[in-house]
Design a protein around this motif. Sequence first.
Motif, short mmCIF file in Angstrom:
data_model
loop_
_atom_site.label_atom_id
_atom_site.label_comp_id
_atom_site.label_asym_id
_atom_site.label_seq_id
_atom_site.Cartn_x
_atom_site.Cartn_y
_atom_site.Cartn_z
N TYR A 253 0.83 -1.21 0.00
CA TYR A 253 0.00 0.00 0.00
C TYR A 253 0.87 1.26 0.00
O TYR A 253 0.61 2.21 -0.73
CB TYR A 253 -0.91 0.03 1.24
CG TYR A 253 -2.13 -0.84 1.17
CD1 TYR A 253 -2.46 -1.56 0.01
CD2 TYR A 253 -2.99 -0.93 2.25
CE1 TYR A 253 -3.59 -2.35 -0.03
CE2 TYR A 253 -4.14 -1.72 2.21
CZ TYR A 253 -4.43 -2.43 1.07
OH TYR A 253 -5.55 -3.20 1.03
N GLU A 257 0.81 4.07 -2.80
CA GLU A 257 0.39 5.45 -2.52
C GLU A 257 1.49 6.45 -2.88
O GLU A 257 1.20 7.54 -3.36
CB GLU A 257 -0.01 5.60 -1.05
CG GLU A 257 -1.28 4.85 -0.65
CD GLU A 257 -2.49 5.22 -1.52
OE1 GLU A 257 -2.50 6.31 -2.12
OE2 GLU A 257 -3.41 4.40 -1.61
N PHE A 258 2.75 6.06 -2.65
CA PHE A 258 3.84 7.00 -2.90
C PHE A 258 4.24 7.05 -4.38
O PHE A 258 5.02 7.90 -4.78
CB PHE A 258 5.06 6.67 -2.03
CG PHE A 258 4.97 7.27 -0.65
CD1 PHE A 258 5.12 8.64 -0.47
CD2 PHE A 258 4.72 6.48 0.45
CE1 PHE A 258 5.04 9.21 0.79
CE2 PHE A 258 4.62 7.04 1.72
CZ PHE A 258 4.78 8.40 1.88
N THR A 264 3.28 12.70 -5.17
CA THR A 264 3.56 11.73 -4.11
C THR A 264 4.93 11.09 -4.32
O THR A 264 5.59 10.71 -3.36
CB THR A 264 2.48 10.63 -4.05
OG1 THR A 264 2.36 10.00 -5.33
CG2 THR A 264 1.13 11.21 -3.65
N ALA B 274 -0.20 10.95 0.71
CA ALA B 274 0.02 9.51 0.58
C ALA B 274 -0.26 8.79 1.89
O ALA B 274 -0.87 7.72 1.91
CB ALA B 274 1.46 9.25 0.13
N LEU B 275 0.16 9.40 3.02
CA LEU B 275 -0.08 8.77 4.32
C LEU B 275 -1.57 8.72 4.64
O LEU B 275 -2.06 7.75 5.20
CB LEU B 275 0.69 9.53 5.42
CG LEU B 275 2.21 9.43 5.37
CD1 LEU B 275 2.86 10.29 6.45
CD2 LEU B 275 2.67 7.98 5.51
N ALA B 277 -4.01 8.63 2.40
CA ALA B 277 -4.60 7.62 1.52
C ALA B 277 -4.33 6.22 2.06
O ALA B 277 -5.20 5.34 2.04
CB ALA B 277 -4.04 7.76 0.10
N LEU B 278 -3.11 6.06 2.60
CA LEU B 278 -2.74 4.77 3.19
C LEU B 278 -3.64 4.44 4.37
O LEU B 278 -4.18 3.34 4.49
CB LEU B 278 -1.28 4.84 3.65
CG LEU B 278 -0.75 3.66 4.45
CD1 LEU B 278 -0.61 2.44 3.56
CD2 LEU B 278 0.59 3.99 5.09
N ARG B 281 -7.08 3.41 3.31
CA ARG B 281 -7.17 2.07 2.76
C ARG B 281 -7.14 1.00 3.83
O ARG B 281 -7.71 -0.07 3.67
CB ARG B 281 -6.01 1.83 1.79
CG ARG B 281 -6.23 2.49 0.46
CD ARG B 281 -5.08 2.27 -0.45
NE ARG B 281 -5.08 0.92 -1.00
CZ ARG B 281 -4.30 0.57 -2.02
NH1 ARG B 281 -3.50 1.45 -2.56
NH2 ARG B 281 -4.33 -0.64 -2.49
N MET B 282 -6.40 1.27 4.91
CA MET B 282 -6.31 0.28 5.98
C MET B 282 -7.42 0.46 7.02
O MET B 282 -7.52 -0.32 7.96
CB MET B 282 -4.95 0.42 6.68
CG MET B 282 -3.79 -0.14 5.90
SD MET B 282 -3.99 -1.90 5.48
CE MET B 282 -3.79 -2.67 7.10
#
Lengths: 348, 348
Positions: A253, A257-258, A264, B274-275, B277-278, B281-282
């Motif tokens: 993930y 994402e990055f 990103t 990005a963090l 979005a991460l 997702r989790m």
Amino acid sequence: MPAVAPITLALDAMGGDHGYATVVAAARLALDEHPQLHLILVGDEARLRPALHEHRLAGETRVVVHHASETVGMDESPSKALRGKKDSSMRVAINLVRDGRAQAAVSAGNTGALMATAKFVLKTLPGIDRPAIISAIPSMNGHVHMLDLGANAQCSAEQLFQFALMGSAMLTATRRIERPSVALLNIGEEEIKGNEVIKQAAQLLQASALNYVGYVEGDGVFTRDLDLVVCDGFTGNIALKTGEGVAKLLYHYIKQEFTRSLLTKAAAIAALPALKALKKRMDPRNYNGASLLGLSGIVIKSHGSADAQAFATAIRVAVAEVRHQVPQRIAAQLAKVPVPSHAGGAAS
Amino acid sequence: MPAVAPITLALDAMGGDHGYATVVAAARLALDEHPQLHLILVGDEARLRPALHEHRLAGETRVVVHHASETVGMDESPSKALRGKKDSSMRVAINLVRDGRAQAAVSAGNTGALMATAKFVLKTLPGIDRPAIISAIPSMNGHVHMLDLGANAQCSAEQLFQFALMGSAMLTATRRIERPSVALLNIGEEEIKGNEVIKQAAQLLQASALNYVGYVEGDGVFTRDLDLVVCDGFTGNIALKTGEGVAKLLYHYIKQEFTRSLLTKAAAIAALPALKALKKRMDPRNYNGASLLGLSGIVIKSHGSADAQAFATAIRVAVAEVRHQVPQRIAAQLAKVPVPSHAGGAAS
């Protein structure tokens, strides 16, 4: 570094997914790290000699090669390895421990065969039915030790109690924790939860002198401040590998994402030091080296996929257990505490 | 959106750690999302009425309140809840399903009590010994469904087979997967691994018409491309919660690494999208809503700690199961396939 007595370890040089080259490279790392360490590399001499040259070990007086003509396959059945391969590198390494020529054996070979061979050659300590696999795993408070991680698919309450006793004695010896906190892995923290085996094990632990703190759930293993988590080998193996799977998923993930956009991607470059540090902390290589606890000698299991650095970590675990005389300490505990016997318990 | 038939759900408004305010807020979200949805909020009318006002639901014709005088505590024993609280919000919500006044019930109340009450009131389908808890969990290929996640601490091989059959029928109904791939969770992928129950279940599955693909290890649940993973409720619960624990540990590490220095703090700002979005997702809230599979009616379990958004996700699962008539589809499968009976199997 204070002067310490020399330590001799037998390394199964042919075990693991990567074979002897990795073990020889690990030997180089370990010898550099531990000045008092001597190593016996057990395996195919014809292949090991050239590898020693490659890793600046040809003239090293602290390394000897002990030839063994056979190798246990990673998928070989334990009984076949035990009966059919009496000159395997794994078997011979453990024989060296039995004969007092090495103080511990380290192998990245197949777990089932290693467990069966170690139990057959070294025997369990008095009062112990079956050895268990213990390892440190990362947690919010640093790490926690957990056993059994896969040696015993089914356990009786008495065996779970033995695991708690052995794990506690090991932590007292190697980590200098006076009374390690012990929890039983369960599907709830209330007393009514779980199956009969776990409830009986809880009763045995409550009645003992161990520092038993109750049940822990799967998430609590990683978030609570515990020294030792006890479970049967089926549950322990599932928990350990589930954790590995979730960690892999999260990396997947993070990577997705990055790399999603230019923005990103730029952020990833800025975040690189933090991401690298994160990866290092979660690196299972730093947690390599599981002990087969309950034997009369020390046998350390390295992960089959271990690289040289990871195998060197397993060697470090072996050195610590030799220094702290873990089997002797466990035997002393067993002599003090009346260990419930397995008789009448569930099948193992 | 195509015209669809109206759906009525009964919500246990008093269950869960956060109580009725969260359920009412979730009701508002769900009604906005599903134009054909009608909701019966079951619970303490004196408390629910003011909450409806707060959430713009006072004049909403698609909501009715059904008074229930009792509430099942989150730690109450299932048998006590079943025998002692016949007017609990949980029980009454399930009664509404039995009486055909609602097509499904959703509760964030305690799992044991919900399972016992649902089984008692709705009964299991013919051929099913005990219901099982199934949920989607995230994996590298999107998600995978897993059961049992905690309803049955010990299972026979026949029960594991029933779980596979029910899960497959559900996935065919709700996800339009013709022949869902089914794996058994085990401590190795070789045939010799695991305990007797799992080996027997594997034989039953191999002999069946289901798309059985073999064993899966804990890490493979998250990394392999599977539709359904079958295990007993003890193992499933440990696996699920271990995964949660590792995810929490990783967030803890990420936070620590990104707040270590001014440089990493700056990087964290750059990495924020990005963090975030991460994290999204989790977010377990996106995977809320576990089904109690094997009952004659639909009962959805929301996580006890669910907030309004997570509870709305559980409502979405209920709506999907009603639309796809999951119990009827499972019953049709059961009628076609000879289900091995539980007789002679392990105790449940």
